[in-house]
Each structure stands twice: as C-alpha cells, then as structure tokens.
Design a protein around this motif. Sequence first.
Motif, PDB file in Angstrom:
ATOM      1  N   GLY A  36     -83.016 -18.356 -74.062  1.00 61.78           N
ATOM      2  CA  GLY A  36     -83.991 -17.786 -74.934  1.00 61.78           C
ATOM      3  C   GLY A  36     -83.684 -18.197 -76.001  1.00 61.78           C
ATOM      4  O   GLY A  36     -83.954 -20.254 -75.884  1.00 61.78           O
ATOM      5  N   TYR A  37     -83.841 -18.031 -77.390  1.00 61.31           N
ATOM      6  CA  TYR A  37     -83.398 -18.906 -78.362  1.00 61.31           C
ATOM      7  C   TYR A  37     -83.277 -18.224 -79.625  1.00 61.31           C
ATOM      8  O   TYR A  37     -83.096 -16.680 -79.915  1.00 61.31           O
ATOM      9  N   LEU A  38     -81.947 -18.896 -80.595  1.00 66.10           N
ATOM     10  CA  LEU A  38     -82.303 -18.755 -81.428  1.00 66.10           C
ATOM     11  C   LEU A  38     -83.209 -18.872 -82.850  1.00 66.10           C
ATOM     12  O   LEU A  38     -83.237 -20.110 -82.748  1.00 66.10           O
ATOM     13  N   TYR A  39     -82.351 -17.804 -83.472  1.00 62.80           N
ATOM     14  CA  TYR A  39     -83.659 -17.533 -84.851  1.00 62.80           C
ATOM     15  C   TYR A  39     -82.577 -17.545 -85.961  1.00 62.80           C
ATOM     16  O   TYR A  39     -81.548 -16.688 -86.209  1.00 62.80           O
ATOM     17  N   GLY A  40     -83.126 -18.240 -87.244  1.00 64.84           N
ATOM     18  CA  GLY A  40     -82.545 -18.151 -88.423  1.00 64.84           C
ATOM     19  C   GLY A  40     -82.687 -18.971 -89.569  1.00 64.84           C
ATOM     20  O   GLY A  40     -83.795 -20.492 -88.739  1.00 64.84           O
ATOM     21  N   ASN A  41     -81.961 -19.444 -90.271  1.00 64.65           N
ATOM     22  CA  ASN A  41     -82.729 -19.848 -91.743  1.00 64.65           C
ATOM     23  C   ASN A  41     -81.528 -21.068 -91.506  1.00 64.65           C
ATOM     24  O   ASN A  41     -80.675 -20.899 -91.205  1.00 64.65           O
ATOM     25  N   ASN A  42     -82.294 -22.713 -91.848  1.00 70.67           N
ATOM     26  CA  ASN A  42     -81.485 -23.910 -92.077  1.00 70.67           C
ATOM     27  C   ASN A  42     -82.054 -24.059 -93.445  1.00 70.67           C
ATOM     28  O   ASN A  42     -82.545 -24.478 -93.927  1.00 70.67           O
ATOM     29  N   GLN A  44     -81.493 -26.635 -96.376  1.00 74.05           N
ATOM     30  CA  GLN A  44     -81.655 -27.832 -96.329  1.00 74.05           C
ATOM     31  C   GLN A  44     -81.888 -28.410 -97.713  1.00 74.05           C
ATOM     32  O   GLN A  44     -82.833 -28.009 -98.263  1.00 74.05           O
ATOM     33  N   ASN A  45     -81.677 -29.128 -98.637  1.00 73.55           N
ATOM     34  CA  ASN A  45     -81.370 -29.344 -99.936  1.00 73.55           C
ATOM     35  C   ASN A  45     -82.088 -27.897-101.145  1.00 73.55           C
ATOM     36  O   ASN A  45     -83.241 -28.010-101.360  1.00 73.55           O
ATOM     37  N   ASP A  46     -81.435 -27.180-100.520  1.00 74.83           N
ATOM     38  CA  ASP A  46     -81.255 -25.849-101.247  1.00 74.83           C
ATOM     39  C   ASP A  46     -82.632 -25.284-101.152  1.00 74.83           C
ATOM     40  O   ASP A  46     -83.776 -24.907-102.280  1.00 74.83           O
ATOM     41  N   ILE A  47     -83.354 -25.362 -99.923  1.00 75.80           N
ATOM     42  CA  ILE A  47     -84.558 -25.105 -99.633  1.00 75.80           C
ATOM     43  C   ILE A  47     -84.253 -24.745 -97.863  1.00 75.80           C
ATOM     44  O   ILE A  47     -83.039 -25.534 -97.712  1.00 75.80           O
ATOM     45  N   ASP A  48     -84.665 -23.281 -97.805  1.00 72.76           N
ATOM     46  CA  ASP A  48     -84.333 -22.446 -96.790  1.00 72.76           C
ATOM     47  C   ASP A  48     -85.609 -22.208 -96.060  1.00 72.76           C
ATOM     48  O   ASP A  48     -86.490 -22.623 -96.331  1.00 72.76           O
ATOM     49  N   ASN A  49     -85.288 -23.119 -94.072  1.00 73.47           N
ATOM     50  CA  ASN A  49     -86.158 -23.627 -93.095  1.00 73.47           C
ATOM     51  C   ASN A  49     -85.892 -22.161 -92.428  1.00 73.47           C
ATOM     52  O   ASN A  49     -84.514 -22.228 -92.056  1.00 73.47           O
ATOM     53  N   PHE A  50     -87.349 -22.085 -92.165  1.00 72.00           N
ATOM     54  CA  PHE A  50     -86.844 -20.766 -90.544  1.00 72.00           C
ATOM     55  C   PHE A  50     -86.638 -21.874 -89.195  1.00 72.00           C
ATOM     56  O   PHE A  50     -87.585 -22.368 -89.377  1.00 72.00           O
ATOM     57  N   VAL A  51     -85.753 -21.871 -88.627  1.00 67.41           N
ATOM     58  CA  VAL A  51     -85.524 -22.665 -87.452  1.00 67.41           C
ATOM     59  C   VAL A  51     -85.535 -21.683 -86.507  1.00 67.41           C
ATOM     60  O   VAL A  51     -85.231 -20.778 -86.135  1.00 67.41           O
ATOM     61  N   ALA A  52     -86.275 -21.860 -85.007  1.00 65.78           N
ATOM     62  CA  ALA A  52     -85.917 -21.432 -83.476  1.00 65.78           C
ATOM     63  C   ALA A  52     -85.140 -22.097 -82.857  1.00 65.78           C
ATOM     64  O   ALA A  52     -85.636 -23.111 -82.586  1.00 65.78           O
ATOM     65  N   PHE A  76     -75.482 -23.849 -72.597  1.00 67.03           N
ATOM     66  CA  PHE A  76     -75.895 -25.114 -74.246  1.00 67.03           C
ATOM     67  C   PHE A  76     -77.038 -24.640 -75.187  1.00 67.03           C
ATOM     68  O   PHE A  76     -78.032 -24.018 -74.823  1.00 67.03           O
ATOM     69  N   ASP A  77     -76.461 -24.716 -76.632  1.00 67.43           N
ATOM     70  CA  ASP A  77     -77.088 -24.111 -77.964  1.00 67.43           C
ATOM     71  C   ASP A  77     -77.395 -25.413 -78.414  1.00 67.43           C
ATOM     72  O   ASP A  77     -77.052 -26.101 -78.860  1.00 67.43           O
ATOM     73  N   PHE A  78     -78.928 -25.615 -79.372  1.00 65.95           N
ATOM     74  CA  PHE A  78     -78.953 -26.383 -79.978  1.00 65.95           C
ATOM     75  C   PHE A  78     -79.285 -25.515 -81.498  1.00 65.95           C
ATOM     76  O   PHE A  78     -79.971 -24.765 -81.645  1.00 65.95           O
ATOM     77  N   TYR A  79     -78.810 -27.104 -82.504  1.00 60.43           N
ATOM     78  CA  TYR A  79     -78.381 -26.480 -84.148  1.00 60.43           C
ATOM     79  C   TYR A  79     -79.014 -27.634 -84.482  1.00 60.43           C
ATOM     80  O   TYR A  79     -78.435 -28.581 -84.320  1.00 60.43           O
ATOM     81  N   ASN A  80     -79.740 -27.500 -85.105  1.00 56.10           N
ATOM     82  CA  ASN A  80     -80.161 -28.790 -85.953  1.00 56.10           C
ATOM     83  C   ASN A  80     -80.586 -30.121 -84.959  1.00 56.10           C
ATOM     84  O   ASN A  80     -81.191 -30.389 -83.823  1.00 56.10           O
ATOM     85  N   ASN A  81     -79.235 -31.206 -85.129  1.00 57.10           N
ATOM     86  CA  ASN A  81     -79.199 -32.424 -83.785  1.00 57.10           C
ATOM     87  C   ASN A  81     -77.698 -32.366 -84.028  1.00 57.10           C
ATOM     88  O   ASN A  81     -77.171 -32.856 -83.337  1.00 57.10           O
ATOM     89  N   LEU A  82     -77.711 -30.882 -83.856  1.00 57.41           N
ATOM     90  CA  LEU A  82     -76.441 -30.957 -83.292  1.00 57.41           C
ATOM     91  C   LEU A  82     -76.003 -30.363 -81.644  1.00 57.41           C
ATOM     92  O   LEU A  82     -77.322 -28.911 -81.187  1.00 57.41           O
ATOM     93  N   LYS A 175     -75.368 -18.392 -87.725  1.00 52.91           N
ATOM     94  CA  LYS A 175     -75.800 -18.099 -87.865  1.00 52.91           C
ATOM     95  C   LYS A 175     -77.310 -16.722 -87.156  1.00 52.91           C
ATOM     96  O   LYS A 175     -77.623 -17.451 -87.770  1.00 52.91           O
ATOM     97  N   ARG A 176     -76.957 -17.118 -86.528  1.00 48.46           N
ATOM     98  CA  ARG A 176     -78.350 -16.990 -85.670  1.00 48.46           C
ATOM     99  C   ARG A 176     -78.439 -15.818 -83.965  1.00 48.46           C
ATOM    100  O   ARG A 176     -78.523 -15.188 -84.086  1.00 48.46           O
ATOM    101  N   LEU A 177     -79.964 -15.120 -84.989  1.00 50.72           N
ATOM    102  CA  LEU A 177     -79.978 -14.105 -83.822  1.00 50.72           C
ATOM    103  C   LEU A 177     -80.412 -14.999 -82.333  1.00 50.72           C
ATOM    104  O   LEU A 177     -81.573 -15.875 -82.853  1.00 50.72           O
ATOM    105  N   SER A 178     -80.003 -13.738 -81.475  1.00 54.24           N
ATOM    106  CA  SER A 178     -80.270 -14.489 -80.092  1.00 54.24           C
ATOM    107  C   SER A 178     -81.057 -13.349 -79.023  1.00 54.24           C
ATOM    108  O   SER A 178     -80.718 -12.263 -79.260  1.00 54.24           O
TER     109      SER A 178
END
Length: 185
Positions: A36-42, A44-52, A76-82, A175-178
């Motif tokens: 599946g996918y984990l959906y949420g806001n990321n 960075q530098n006071d800018i909201d980016n939507f990530v999946a 395995f869960d992928f978060y940004n570069n983690l 905090k992600r919607l899965s």
Amino acid sequence: MKLLYLLTLFLFTSGITMAQSEEQPLKRYMGTVELGYLYGNNKQNDIDNFVAAPSVEIFNGFRLHRLLTIGATTGFDFYNNLLITPFALGIRGEVFNSRISPIYSIDAGYGSSFLSHEADMEEKKGGWMFNPALGIRVRSGHSTAYTFAAGYKTQEAETSTFWGRGMTDQKITYKRLSLQLGFMF
C-alpha cells in the motif's frame, strides 16, 4: 392444500438459509501480505508537501476466534529519506463468517531504522509505532481472501546530523493515512 404448499415452501427455504449460514471450520494460522501507500503532509522549510510513500506489511498470527487473531507484524515503510522496519504485536478480526466481511486490525510496536541508508555525518533512529485500521475482506477460495484496509499510522523517528563541532537533532512524528491491498491466507 395451500397449507401443505406453504409448509413445504417454508421448510425448503429455511433449509437453504441454514445451509448458507453454516460456519466454515476455523483455520488456526492466519497470514497476510499487504502492499500500500502512506499518505500525508511533509513539512519542509515551512512549506507543506503532500507525499505518498510505499509500504509493505507482513502479519503472521494464531487465530483464537473469528473475531480475534493475535500475532506479529513486520515490513517496510518509507518516509522521506528514511526506511523504517516495524516490529509490532498485532491483533486482527473478521466481523462475519461470510464471503464478504468487515475486518479490523491494530498494530503497536517499534519501528527500527537499521536498514535505512545513512550519510557519513548522519544518524537515524526509529521509534514507537501505532497503526489501527478498518477494511473489507473478500474470500477468493476456501482458505484465501483479498483485503482492502484504510488506517492511520503514527511513527516516531529521530535524525541527528553532525557538522563541524555542532549537531542538529530532529525528532519527527509521522502521521499518515494508510491504504493497503492485501492477500490473506
């Protein structure tokens, strides 16, 4: 004559409905593989980016009852570069013993970052994880089924970056919607 006809019809239809409601034998082992996918806001530098970000989850458990299966979860869960590898205790359950049934799951444990790539001057640590979910199970055979689940995954992590004589320490709570599709066996 009408009474005999109605009585025969009643017995015939009640026999059919009773045959449909008979429970299948309970299989003690339960395993699922979910992609599946984990959906949420990321932020960075006071800018909201939507990530999946992609997610893979494997559950193995012992079924005590249709409503309660206890086991262990990893994946395995992928978060940004983690990359986080969760190790959790989980419970699962199926509401009805029919072809299509609502399901639930709750996983709680620790997410480790031991497989995550680290730069020379960087250290990554995992943290506590909690993931409740609700979904639907559709049987495809006698002992297999497909699942679709939606949940809310919370994962703590920490990154430390060393530069010169200083260090930047950042504690993050993802905090992600899965949303996951799975195969149950």
